[in-house]
Write a protein that holds these residues in place. Structure first.
Motif, mmCIF file in Angstrom:
data_model
loop_
_atom_site.group_PDB
_atom_site.id
_atom_site.type_symbol
_atom_site.label_atom_id
_atom_site.label_comp_id
_atom_site.label_asym_id
_atom_site.label_seq_id
_atom_site.Cartn_x
_atom_site.Cartn_y
_atom_site.Cartn_z
ATOM 1 N N MET A 1 0.844 -1.215 0.000
ATOM 2 C CA MET A 1 0.000 0.000 0.000
ATOM 3 C C MET A 1 0.866 1.246 0.000
ATOM 4 N N ASP A 2 2.007 1.179 0.695
ATOM 5 C CA ASP A 2 2.892 2.340 0.709
ATOM 6 C C ASP A 2 3.472 2.594 -0.670
ATOM 7 N N VAL A 3 3.843 1.484 -1.376
ATOM 8 C CA VAL A 3 4.402 1.647 -2.721
ATOM 9 C C VAL A 3 3.371 2.244 -3.668
ATOM 10 N N LEU A 4 2.139 1.773 -3.608
ATOM 11 C CA LEU A 4 1.072 2.301 -4.459
ATOM 12 C C LEU A 4 0.819 3.786 -4.177
ATOM 13 N N HIS A 5 0.889 4.212 -2.940
ATOM 14 C CA HIS A 5 0.640 5.610 -2.587
ATOM 15 C C HIS A 5 1.723 6.519 -3.173
ATOM 16 N N VAL A 6 3.007 6.029 -3.131
ATOM 17 C CA VAL A 6 4.118 6.817 -3.692
ATOM 18 C C VAL A 6 3.965 6.930 -5.201
ATOM 19 N N VAL A 7 3.579 5.846 -5.863
ATOM 20 C CA VAL A 7 3.391 5.878 -7.314
ATOM 21 C C VAL A 7 2.279 6.861 -7.693
ATOM 22 N N TRP A 8 1.187 6.864 -6.927
ATOM 23 C CA TRP A 8 0.057 7.774 -7.237
ATOM 24 C C TRP A 8 0.465 9.230 -7.096
ATOM 25 N N LEU A 9 1.243 9.588 -6.097
ATOM 26 C CA LEU A 9 1.693 10.957 -5.925
ATOM 27 C C LEU A 9 2.609 11.388 -7.062
ATOM 28 N N ALA A 10 3.491 10.509 -7.493
ATOM 29 C CA ALA A 10 4.402 10.850 -8.584
ATOM 30 C C ALA A 10 3.642 11.054 -9.879
ATOM 31 N N ARG A 11 2.647 10.208 -10.157
ATOM 32 C CA ARG A 11 1.850 10.362 -11.376
ATOM 33 C C ARG A 11 1.087 11.676 -11.354
ATOM 34 N N THR A 12 0.541 12.018 -10.257
ATOM 35 C CA THR A 12 -0.222 13.275 -10.155
ATOM 36 C C THR A 12 0.670 14.481 -10.388
ATOM 37 N N ALA A 13 1.878 14.469 -9.816
ATOM 38 C CA ALA A 13 2.816 15.577 -10.008
ATOM 39 C C ALA A 13 3.226 15.693 -11.469
ATOM 40 N N HIS A 14 3.415 14.558 -12.138
ATOM 41 C CA HIS A 14 3.795 14.593 -13.544
ATOM 42 C C HIS A 14 2.700 15.218 -14.412
ATOM 43 N N GLU A 15 1.435 14.860 -14.163
ATOM 44 C CA GLU A 15 0.332 15.411 -14.956
ATOM 45 C C GLU A 15 0.150 16.898 -14.707
ATOM 46 N N LEU A 16 0.380 17.356 -13.509
ATOM 47 C CA LEU A 16 0.192 18.781 -13.218
ATOM 48 C C LEU A 16 1.274 19.618 -13.869
ATOM 49 N N ASN A 17 2.447 19.058 -14.111
ATOM 50 C CA ASN A 17 3.554 19.820 -14.697
ATOM 51 C C ASN A 17 3.541 19.818 -16.221
ATOM 52 N N ARG A 18 2.660 19.093 -16.871
ATOM 53 C CA ARG A 18 2.618 19.055 -18.322
ATOM 54 C C ARG A 18 2.041 20.348 -18.887
ATOM 55 N N GLU A 19 2.515 20.780 -20.042
ATOM 56 C CA GLU A 19 1.994 21.947 -20.743
ATOM 57 C C GLU A 19 0.654 21.597 -21.367
#
Length: 330
Positions: A1-19
């Motif tokens: 569950m901890d690994v899944l939570h870290v992956v979800w945060l990284a994906r969200t940050a990547h989408e917010l930084n896209r042009e």
């Protein structure tokens, strides 16, 4: 569950930084929108002119806006929709400019302090326009209309007159005719109380006696009986109790003179052009004196007998007798 939570945060940050793939819609500058809005407001205009207060000083208000209230208006006499205006017109002073909101805020704060029993500088009569239910608890009279106050005062006056009438009837019952042997149908006796230190009098009701009365009052020395023209005034000594006054109208001068027993006996002439001589209303009991001019129009002689608490006035056609003055015991 901890690994899944870290992956979800990284994906969200990547989408917010896209042009973004599409450019945002064109928006006009803020200054342009503000200028356009001001132009529209200038064209439409306000619904009402701004004002500081409901005072007559405001040139934008009708001249009669506040003139309807010359003094503190009564709540019951003022329509409910004008209570606030009446309050503002009454409390605003000509030498200062203060907004309606400030005046109303002070007034309502005073109502709150008044309800809590705290001292306030504002007059309760004015605060009643803002909080009548609060002021009415301690000053119920302020909630009455002018008509109700007049009716209450009328009831008090009627009660006082009725009390005076009853007291006068008691005083009248104590008065007696001081010369019962000299009888005439044209006589009356009543009590007179010198409440206001003014004399009573006999006068021709149809004559203008104002000037003659002024001449009498302007004299340096005033005798117990002063007469001029169609009026006679009786300045007998005022007492702490009622004076019994008896007036008799005769066909001729009575005889004998009867000085004994009286402090002073004086005579004076009075003229009746109308054929009437009436006695000023003496008693509150309503005793009516007759017409004292038995021979109709002409000159009459008044003879005053006076002593402490009692006056006797004889009225008869004038003859050639000279003015009589006597001292006690003569």
């Amino acid at each position: 569950m901890d690994v899944l939570h870290v992956v979800w945060l990284a994906r969200t940050a990547h989408e917010l930084n896209r042009e973004p793939r599409h450019k945002p819609p064109l928006r006009p500058p803020t200054a342009v929108m503000a200028a356009a809005t001001v132009c529209v407001l200038m064209a439409v205009g306000p619904e009402n002119h701004p004002r500081l207060s409901f005072t007559w000083q405001d040139e934008r208000l009708p001249p009669s806006d506040c003139w309807a209230w010359h003094g503190p208006p009564r709540v019951a006499d003022t329509p409910a929709h004008q209570h606030v205006r009446a309050y503002l017109c009454s409390v605003n002073k000509p030498d200062r400019e203060i907004s309606d909101q400030a005046l109303l805020s002070r007034g309502r704060a005073a109502c709150t302090r008044f309800a809590d029993g705290e001292p306030v500088r504002a007059r309760p009569a004015l605060l009643a326009l803002l909080c009548p239910e609060v002021i009415g608890r301690r000053h119920p009279d302020l909630l009455l209309s002018s008509a109700q106050l007049q009716q209450r005062q009328k009831e008090k006056d009627d009660l006082a007159r009725e009390q005076s009438r009853r007291e006068a009837q008691k005083e009248d019952a104590l008065c007696r005719d001081p010369w019962p042997g000299l009888r005439t149908r044209f006589q009356a006796t009543a009590s007179y109380y010198d409440w206001d230190t003014l004399p009573y009098g006999i006068y021709d009701p149809e004559a203008d006696t104002a000037d003659d009365s002024d001449v009498i009052w302007d004299k340096e020395k005033i005798d117990p009986l002063e007469a001029r023209g169609g009026i006679a005034l009786f300045f007998t000594p005022s007492q702490d109790w009622a004076t019994c006054v008896t007036a008799k109208a005769l066909r001729s001068a009575p005889s004998p003179l009867r000085r004994k027993g009286w402090d002073e006996v004086v005579e004076a002439d009075i003229v009746s052009k109308s054929g009437r001589l009436v006695m000023q209303k003496l008693s509150a009991s309503g005793v009516r004196f007759p017409n004292l001019a038995r021979n109709g129009p002409g000159r009459y002689r008044l003879r005053l007998y006076t002593r402490q608490g009692e006056d006797l006035i004889l009225v008869f056609p004038a003859g050639r007798a000279r003015l009589i003055r006597s001292s006690p015991g003569r």
